[in-house]
Design an enzyme around this catalytic site. Structure first.
Site, PDB file in Angstrom:
ATOM      1  N   SER A  13       0.402  -1.349   0.093  1.00 46.95           N
ATOM      2  CA  SER A  13       0.333   0.479   0.294  1.00 46.95           C
ATOM      3  C   SER A  13       0.616   1.570  -0.161  1.00 46.95           C
ATOM      4  O   SER A  13       0.657   2.045  -0.319  1.00 46.95           O
ATOM      5  CB  SER A  13      -1.453   0.197   0.687  1.00 46.95           C
ATOM      6  OG  SER A  13      -0.201   0.385   2.934  1.00 46.95           O
ATOM      7  N   ASN A  14       1.729   1.161   0.594  1.00 50.96           N
ATOM      8  CA  ASN A  14       3.091   2.684   0.642  1.00 50.96           C
ATOM      9  C   ASN A  14       3.623   2.391  -1.117  1.00 50.96           C
ATOM     10  O   ASN A  14       3.060   3.830  -1.559  1.00 50.96           O
ATOM     11  CB  ASN A  14       4.042   1.838   1.430  1.00 50.96           C
ATOM     12  CG  ASN A  14       3.731   3.171   2.941  1.00 50.96           C
ATOM     13  OD1 ASN A  14       3.601   3.960   3.229  1.00 50.96           O
ATOM     14  ND2 ASN A  14       3.614   1.806   3.961  1.00 50.96           N
ATOM     15  N   MET A  90      10.316  -6.695   3.903  1.00 47.01           N
ATOM     16  CA  MET A  90      10.882  -7.590   5.035  1.00 47.01           C
ATOM     17  C   MET A  90      11.974  -8.521   4.897  1.00 47.01           C
ATOM     18  O   MET A  90      11.518  -9.487   5.755  1.00 47.01           O
ATOM     19  CB  MET A  90       9.076  -8.233   4.948  1.00 47.01           C
ATOM     20  CG  MET A  90       8.474  -7.366   5.390  1.00 47.01           C
ATOM     21  SD  MET A  90       8.182  -6.151   6.379  1.00 47.01           S
ATOM     22  CE  MET A  90       7.696  -7.016   7.783  1.00 47.01           C
ATOM     23  N   LEU A  93      18.758  -6.400   5.297  1.00 47.00           N
ATOM     24  CA  LEU A  93      19.881  -6.741   4.210  1.00 47.00           C
ATOM     25  C   LEU A  93      21.289  -6.225   4.932  1.00 47.00           C
ATOM     26  O   LEU A  93      21.704  -6.001   5.738  1.00 47.00           O
ATOM     27  CB  LEU A  93      19.599  -5.123   3.568  1.00 47.00           C
ATOM     28  CG  LEU A  93      18.230  -4.576   2.577  1.00 47.00           C
ATOM     29  CD1 LEU A  93      17.803  -3.433   2.941  1.00 47.00           C
ATOM     30  CD2 LEU A  93      18.014  -6.169   1.648  1.00 47.00           C
ATOM     31  N   HIS A 109       9.519   3.260   8.552  1.00 46.13           N
ATOM     32  CA  HIS A 109       9.014   1.721   9.548  1.00 46.13           C
ATOM     33  C   HIS A 109       7.988   2.768  10.337  1.00 46.13           C
ATOM     34  O   HIS A 109       8.034   3.791  10.871  1.00 46.13           O
ATOM     35  CB  HIS A 109      10.785   2.003  10.359  1.00 46.13           C
ATOM     36  CG  HIS A 109      10.607   1.115  11.611  1.00 46.13           C
ATOM     37  ND1 HIS A 109      10.509   0.098  10.990  1.00 46.13           N
ATOM     38  CD2 HIS A 109      10.695   1.135  12.482  1.00 46.13           C
ATOM     39  CE1 HIS A 109      10.821  -0.706  12.610  1.00 46.13           C
ATOM     40  NE2 HIS A 109       9.912   0.405  13.409  1.00 46.13           N
ATOM     41  N   THR A 141      20.790   2.447   7.271  1.00 50.48           N
ATOM     42  CA  THR A 141      22.018   2.726   7.080  1.00 50.48           C
ATOM     43  C   THR A 141      22.051   1.209   7.543  1.00 50.48           C
ATOM     44  O   THR A 141      21.168   0.390   7.909  1.00 50.48           O
ATOM     45  CB  THR A 141      22.875   3.179   7.906  1.00 50.48           C
ATOM     46  OG1 THR A 141      21.769   3.318   9.779  1.00 50.48           O
ATOM     47  CG2 THR A 141      22.864   5.010   7.767  1.00 50.48           C
ATOM     48  N   LEU A 144      19.254  -2.192  12.272  1.00 52.71           N
ATOM     49  CA  LEU A 144      18.256  -2.080  11.720  1.00 52.71           C
ATOM     50  C   LEU A 144      17.787  -1.030  12.393  1.00 52.71           C
ATOM     51  O   LEU A 144      17.330  -0.502  13.530  1.00 52.71           O
ATOM     52  CB  LEU A 144      18.644  -3.176  12.277  1.00 52.71           C
ATOM     53  CG  LEU A 144      16.408  -3.128  12.063  1.00 52.71           C
ATOM     54  CD1 LEU A 144      16.829  -3.808  10.501  1.00 52.71           C
ATOM     55  CD2 LEU A 144      16.132  -5.056  12.853  1.00 52.71           C
ATOM     56  N   ASP A 145      16.983  -0.700  11.340  1.00 49.76           N
ATOM     57  CA  ASP A 145      15.502   0.986  11.940  1.00 49.76           C
ATOM     58  C   ASP A 145      16.603   2.054  12.102  1.00 49.76           C
ATOM     59  O   ASP A 145      16.174   2.384  12.943  1.00 49.76           O
ATOM     60  CB  ASP A 145      14.585   0.392  12.828  1.00 49.76           C
ATOM     61  CG  ASP A 145      13.560  -0.963  11.915  1.00 49.76           C
ATOM     62  OD1 ASP A 145      13.829  -0.876  10.444  1.00 49.76           O
ATOM     63  OD2 ASP A 145      13.041  -2.150  12.663  1.00 49.76           O
ATOM     64  N   GLN A 173      -0.881   8.293   8.334  1.00 52.87           N
ATOM     65  CA  GLN A 173       0.015   8.942   7.598  1.00 52.87           C
ATOM     66  C   GLN A 173       1.287   8.244   6.564  1.00 52.87           C
ATOM     67  O   GLN A 173       1.523   9.060   6.447  1.00 52.87           O
ATOM     68  CB  GLN A 173       0.555   9.345   9.077  1.00 52.87           C
ATOM     69  CG  GLN A 173      -0.837   9.621  10.014  1.00 52.87           C
ATOM     70  CD  GLN A 173      -1.793  10.771   9.841  1.00 52.87           C
ATOM     71  OE1 GLN A 173      -0.979  11.998   8.858  1.00 52.87           O
ATOM     72  NE2 GLN A 173      -3.121  10.847   9.619  1.00 52.87           N
TER      73      GLN A 173
END
Ligand code: GRF
Length: 212
Positions: A13-14, A90, A93, A109, A141, A144-145, A173
């Site tokens: 959806s994004n 998901m 990386l 995120h 980067t 993670l997150d 949002q």
């Protein structure tokens, strides 16, 4: 023309919000491909029906993460992207992958980072009892997150919320801030100073939802 490759794993959806914004606002950009690590990702149908080239690379066919990521880089680079957009992709990386796309790899995120990295962010927010939750678009980067944050959106948390109602409020949002961040990138309005993302000319990098 900025070339954009979008990576998805599922619903997409994004990705859809970005594709629609690109079309509605006639962005000087081309969505060169939508790539999924799951051949059955629902989002691929939407991309196909909008005339966007799609490809999938099934991570289960690779012996390890590095082998998959190396092949994924080859596939992505065949579309010569200026920007790679992770939209519900998901997969964790490898450093090689992340470094290869340094400064041109965005992720969304579903939390107000640095709170609640990882999975099940809405459950984490409810467990913590926070009264405000949200989503963050950030450069990727190796951590993670983490990575320089481009824009955040905040939503209230209500006493009757479940992970689902909260996810729904946040997702609305996400669909606003992700296209906005990508547009800023295309228009060359983003610079990074240490860990801080600056937008010029300045524009608010925080969206506060009107939900009551
Ligand atoms: C979104 O909540 C996004 O923030 C997270 O995974 C979800 C993907 O949703 N990374 P969709 O595939 O974009 O609909």
């Amino acid at each position: 023309m900025t070339s954009i490759v979008i990576l998805i794993s599922g619903r997409g959806s994004n990705m859809e919000a970005i594709v629609r914004a690109a079309q509605n606002e006639a962005w000087p950009a081309q969505i060169s491909a939508v790539i999924s690590n799951r051949p059955d990702a629902a989002g691929l149908d939407f991309a196909r029906s909008h005339g966007i080239p799609v490809a999938s690379l099934d991570h289960r066919q690779f012996p390890n993460r590095s082998a998959f990521d190396a092949e994924l880089v080859k596939l992505i680079d065949s579309y010569k992207p200026d920007l790679v957009v992770l939209a519900g992709f998901m997969r964790i990386l490898t450093g090689e992958f992340v470094n290869h796309y340094e400064g041109r790899l965005l992720n969304i995120h579903p939390s107000l980072l640095p709170l609640f990295p990882g999975l099940a962010t809405h459950e984490q927010a409810l467990e913590a009892g926070v009264k405000e939750h949200g989503a963050t678009v950030h450069f990727v980067t190796e951590a993670l997150d983490h990575g320089p944050m481009v824009i955040q959106a905040s939503v209230p948390v209500f006493s009757g919320d479940t992970a689902d109602t909260l996810a729904h409020r946040v997702l609305k949002q996400e669909h606003i801030i992700y296209p906005r961040a990508v547009r800023w990138f295309i228009d060359n309005r983003i610079s990074i100073d240490q860990n801080r993302v600056l937008i010029s000319p300045p524009e608010s990098q925080l969206l506060v939802s009107q939900d009551k």
